[in-house]
Every structure is written in structure tokens, then in C-alpha cells.
Design a protein around this motif. Structure first.
Motif, PDB file in Angstrom:
ATOM      1  N   GLU A 257       0.712  -1.583  -0.011  1.00 42.96           N
ATOM      2  CA  GLU A 257       0.298   0.180  -0.143  1.00 42.96           C
ATOM      3  C   GLU A 257       0.592   1.107  -0.224  1.00 42.96           C
ATOM      4  O   GLU A 257       0.346   2.364  -0.406  1.00 42.96           O
ATOM      5  CB  GLU A 257      -1.169  -0.153   1.175  1.00 42.96           C
ATOM      6  CG  GLU A 257      -1.831   0.945   1.684  1.00 42.96           C
ATOM      7  CD  GLU A 257      -2.654   0.787   2.664  1.00 42.96           C
ATOM      8  OE1 GLU A 257      -3.360   2.420   2.965  1.00 42.96           O
ATOM      9  OE2 GLU A 257      -2.446   0.065   3.145  1.00 42.96           O
ATOM     10  N   GLU A 258       2.066   0.927   0.975  1.00 38.10           N
ATOM     11  CA  GLU A 258       2.754   2.321   1.222  1.00 38.10           C
ATOM     12  C   GLU A 258       3.749   2.188  -0.791  1.00 38.10           C
ATOM     13  O   GLU A 258       3.605   4.164  -1.335  1.00 38.10           O
ATOM     14  CB  GLU A 258       3.720   2.007   1.996  1.00 38.10           C
ATOM     15  CG  GLU A 258       3.029   2.335   2.793  1.00 38.10           C
ATOM     16  CD  GLU A 258       2.993   0.212   3.950  1.00 38.10           C
ATOM     17  OE1 GLU A 258       2.667   0.276   5.201  1.00 38.10           O
ATOM     18  OE2 GLU A 258       2.822  -0.281   2.336  1.00 38.10           O
ATOM     19  N   ALA A 261       0.180   4.181  -3.134  1.00 33.99           N
ATOM     20  CA  ALA A 261       0.810   6.116  -1.785  1.00 33.99           C
ATOM     21  C   ALA A 261       1.856   7.089  -2.349  1.00 33.99           C
ATOM     22  O   ALA A 261       0.802   7.817  -2.676  1.00 33.99           O
ATOM     23  CB  ALA A 261      -0.039   5.518  -0.665  1.00 33.99           C
ATOM     24  N   ALA A 262       2.637   6.250  -2.225  1.00 38.29           N
ATOM     25  CA  ALA A 262       4.237   7.069  -2.890  1.00 38.29           C
ATOM     26  C   ALA A 262       3.736   7.613  -4.063  1.00 38.29           C
ATOM     27  O   ALA A 262       3.863   8.702  -4.685  1.00 38.29           O
ATOM     28  CB  ALA A 262       5.485   6.476  -2.356  1.00 38.29           C
ATOM     29  N   VAL A 274      10.811   4.117   0.094  1.00 39.89           N
ATOM     30  CA  VAL A 274       9.613   4.051   1.417  1.00 39.89           C
ATOM     31  C   VAL A 274       9.844   2.410   2.391  1.00 39.89           C
ATOM     32  O   VAL A 274      10.580   2.221   1.801  1.00 39.89           O
ATOM     33  CB  VAL A 274       8.810   4.035   0.165  1.00 39.89           C
ATOM     34  CG1 VAL A 274       7.254   3.451   0.115  1.00 39.89           C
ATOM     35  CG2 VAL A 274       8.236   4.947  -0.472  1.00 39.89           C
ATOM     36  N   ASP A 275       9.739   3.132   2.925  1.00 39.73           N
ATOM     37  CA  ASP A 275       9.668   1.796   3.871  1.00 39.73           C
ATOM     38  C   ASP A 275       7.817   0.951   3.992  1.00 39.73           C
ATOM     39  O   ASP A 275       6.905   1.936   4.423  1.00 39.73           O
ATOM     40  CB  ASP A 275       9.715   2.576   4.841  1.00 39.73           C
ATOM     41  CG  ASP A 275       9.662   1.308   6.481  1.00 39.73           C
ATOM     42  OD1 ASP A 275       9.447   0.598   6.488  1.00 39.73           O
ATOM     43  OD2 ASP A 275      10.600   2.034   8.003  1.00 39.73           O
ATOM     44  N   ALA A 276       8.507   0.271   3.328  1.00 40.86           N
ATOM     45  CA  ALA A 276       6.555  -1.063   3.214  1.00 40.86           C
ATOM     46  C   ALA A 276       6.652  -1.731   4.664  1.00 40.86           C
ATOM     47  O   ALA A 276       7.145  -2.715   4.751  1.00 40.86           O
ATOM     48  CB  ALA A 276       7.338  -1.455   1.868  1.00 40.86           C
TER      49      ALA A 276
END
Length: 374
Positions: A257-258, A261-262, A274-276
Motif C-alpha cells: 500500500e505504501e 500511495a507514494a 519508502v518503508d513498506a
């Protein structure tokens, strides 16, 4: 001698009575039929099972069994049975459309269908057996059905189709709905052993990816150079750069999702770390999707996937309309009524015993009938 004759006469009388009973009863080996095809009851049972699973995934209250809820304004059991019957009828519809468009599966396509059925059967065969679904019924309801469904789809929307989609429209859909990206992925767990990275290792990847992102945004590094740098620092042996294009509306769960979203908040060319969900560190770059159009459309598989994303909902509605208006089908109500969605409720959570109407005799006898009709 007289006694022997009496015994033979009694046996013959019983045989005649049994034959008469069988002829007068309901043949429960088939579900629906038309002049060209008889669909075995196992195909209906599989579609009932599939509709049950679909309803369960759509229920609003996760704390209650699906059969105690409503789906799309109907009680779940009715919704499941209605959808199972419609899907079973659509087997006849798609079979008729294949004839109308003068289509057939090639020898290679038939092999692919059979292989797909065999592969899937290794996972679901035992469960299907318990419900009385033969492998050939599953093949008809699933693998063979969707292969023909795709052929009819192409005969309508693909090149030379009755409603061929212009190339310009496909390009426009792609640009408006797809996102292009490049990324380097660092798992925080060893993919072989499952062992987690140390805190120091995670912090180092975090620091490196943020530094790479800053350099890319400043025009001092490319994503390929960043991937090569990470390959060296991490001691990896394979290429670390990944690229992709995705319609995140149609496939929201394709990536973390991250990740999506990013990308939604990034500009073309922008890089970000990005940290997922504490599982991955991702160095992500949003690419210009317009630069990917021709590359995607020149690849037959990619072009087909875009066309499917573009027209699948419309085609599904069309098939449903054909099915709802379909004439010339005979429904074996006597067989279908014996199957109820309660048969799929896990026994430990079922509050009532399964009634005699929910027994699941095998449809093996129906396979012969189906093949003769087809």
C-alpha cells in the motif's frame, strides 16, 4: 425346477421394478442443457461453491457467517444460488457465441486448458471430490469456460473484432490509468532463512536509499546507478533494478500500500525512499508513463492486458445480459434443488446438521451424458 423358475421370475420382476423406478425418477447427473450441450451437475456445484466464496469475501460484517447476511440487497443464500445458476447458464451462452463467431480452441489452447485444470486440481481436487465435483466438470466450468470467454472477448474488442477498440483509445486509457515506476527493493528479512536484518543493517539501507534518492532528485545519479551501487554494497549477485507499469485502481494490492500511495503523490522523475510495513525498504522513482506507451502496445501480452483492463467490466455486463435473456435452456430443477450453500459452511461453525437436500452425490455419471450431448 419349478422353484428355480419361481426364483428367476422374482428376480426379473425386481429388475423390471428397479428399471421403471429409475426411468420415472429425476436424472440428477446434469444441471442445465440446450440442443448442443448438457452441463453436468458438478459444474453447477462448482459455481455454487465459487459464488459462496465470492459472497463470503463481500460480506459487510466479518464477525458473522455470510449466510446470516445480505449481499447486494439479497439474503446471501439467494444471492449465491442466483449467481451460481447464472454462471452455469453462461457456459451455454459462451458455447453458443463460439459457434456464432466461428471460433474454436486450437490444439495448443486445449493443451493449456487441460494443463491448467490438472494443476489447479492438485490444490482443490480433494475438496471438490467431497462436494461431488469431477475434474471434468471443474474443467468445463472454469478452465475451458474462461479460455472460450477470452476468445469471444477478442472476437469483439481485439484487432478485427466486431467492436474493435481503436489503438488511440488504448493509448489514451493507458496514459490516464497506468503508473510507470522503477525501484530497488531491500527486504528486511533473508528470503531463504527468514532471518531478520540487524537494526544496524536496516539503518544502513535506510541511510543509503535516502542518499540515493537525494542524488537522483538533484540530477547527480540515475536509478540504474543507484541500483548498481546497492548491488555492490549489499553483496548481491543479480540485477537490483526493477521496472513496472500498473493500474493501481484495477489492481490495488499488486504492491504494498505504501508503494502505490507514494507514487500517487510523486512527480515524474522524483525519487523517494519508502518503508513498506517494516518488511521492505524501497528506493522508488516515478517514471513518465507516456514514454512507456509504445513499448507496452508493441508487446502482445501487455497490449492484451491493457485491453482487458479497459473492457473487462463492459464485457462481463454484456455476458450477464446475454445470459439473462437466454432462451432455449432446460433447467434440471429436480437436481439443482438438492444443493444448498449451507453445504460449504465449515462443519465446526455450522449450528445445524446438513439436511438430506444437501447431500452431495458424485456427478461422475453425468460426465458421460455431458460428453455425448456435446
Amino acid at each position: 425346477m419349478k422353484r428355480l423358475k419361481k426364483c428367476l421370475a422374482a428376480v426379473m420382476a425386481l429388475a423390471i421394478m428397479a428399471t421403471a423406478t429409475a426411468c420415472g425418477g429425476t436424472d440428477k447427473t446434469w444441471a442445465i442443457k440446450n440442443d448442443n450441450l448438457t452441463v453436468p451437475i458438478g459444474a453447477y456445484i462448482y459455481n455454487l461453491y465459487s459464488a459462496y466464496q465470492q459472497a463470503d469475501s463481500q460480506k459487510e460484517d466479518g464477525s458473522k457467517p455470510v449466510l446470516e447476511q445480505q449481499i447486494e440487497g439479497k439474503d446471501a443464500a439467494t444471492w449465491i444460488k442466483d449467481n451460481a445458476l447464472r454462471q452455469t447458464k453462461s457456459i451455454l451462452v459462451i458455447d453458443d457465441k463460439m459457434k456464432e463467431f466461428e471460433l474454436s480452441l486450437t490444439e495448443d489452447e486445449v493443451k493449456q486448458v487441460n494443463n491448467q485444470t490438472a494443476n489447479n486440481w492438485t490444490y482443490i481436487g480433494t475438496e471438490m471430490d467431497t462436494y461431488g465435483v469431477a475434474q471434468s466438470s471443474f474443467n468445463l466450468a472454469y478452465s475451458d469456460y474462461y479460455a472460450k470467454y477470452s476468445k469471444v472477448f477478442d472476437a469483439i474488442y481485439n484487432k478485427g473484432g466486431t467492436q474493435e477498440v481503436p489503438e488511440a483509445d488504448i493509448k489514451d486509457y493507458f496514459v490516464k490509468n497506468y503508473t510507470a515506476f522503477s525501484y530497488v527493493l531491500a527486504s528486511q528479512y533473508d528470503m531463504t532463512t527468514g532471518e531478520a536484518m540487524s537494526d544496524e543493517e536496516v539503518e544502513q539501507v535506510d541511510k543509503d536509499f535516502k542518499e540515493y534518492a537525494d542524488k537522483i532528485n538533484a540530477g547527480e545519479m540515475t536509478i540504474q546507478e543507484a541500483a548498481t551501487a546497492y548491488k555492490t554494497s549489499s553483496g548481491q549477485e543479480t540485477e537490483q533494478l526493477n521496472t513496472g507499469v500498473e493500474d493501481f485502481v484495477k489492481n490495488p494490492s499488486s504492491y504494498p500500500e505504501e508503494f502505490s500511495a507514494a507514487l500517487n503523490s510523486m512527480k515524474n522523475g522524483e525519487a523517494r525512499m519508502v518503508d513498506a510495513a517494516g518488511m521492505y525498504k524501497i528506493l522508488l522513482v516515478k517514471d513518465d508513463v507516456t514514454a512507456k506507451v509504445q513499448e507496452q502496445l508493441d508487446n502482445d501480452t501487455n497490449r492484451q492486458n491493457i485491453l482487458i483492463a479497459m473492457k473487462s467490466d463492459e464485457f462481463k455486463d454484456t455476458v450477464n445480459k446475454w445470459t439473462d435473456e437466454y432462451q432455449g435452456v432446460t433447467i434440471n430443477e429436480g437436481a439443482i434443488k438438492d444443493y444448498n450453500p449451507t453445504m460449504f459452511v465449515p462443519k465446526e461453525s455450522s449450528s445445524a446438521p446438513v439436511s438430506s437436500e444437501e447431500e452431495t452425490p458424485s456427478d461422475e455419471g453425468g460426465e458421460e451424458s455431458s460428453s455425448e450431448a456435446a
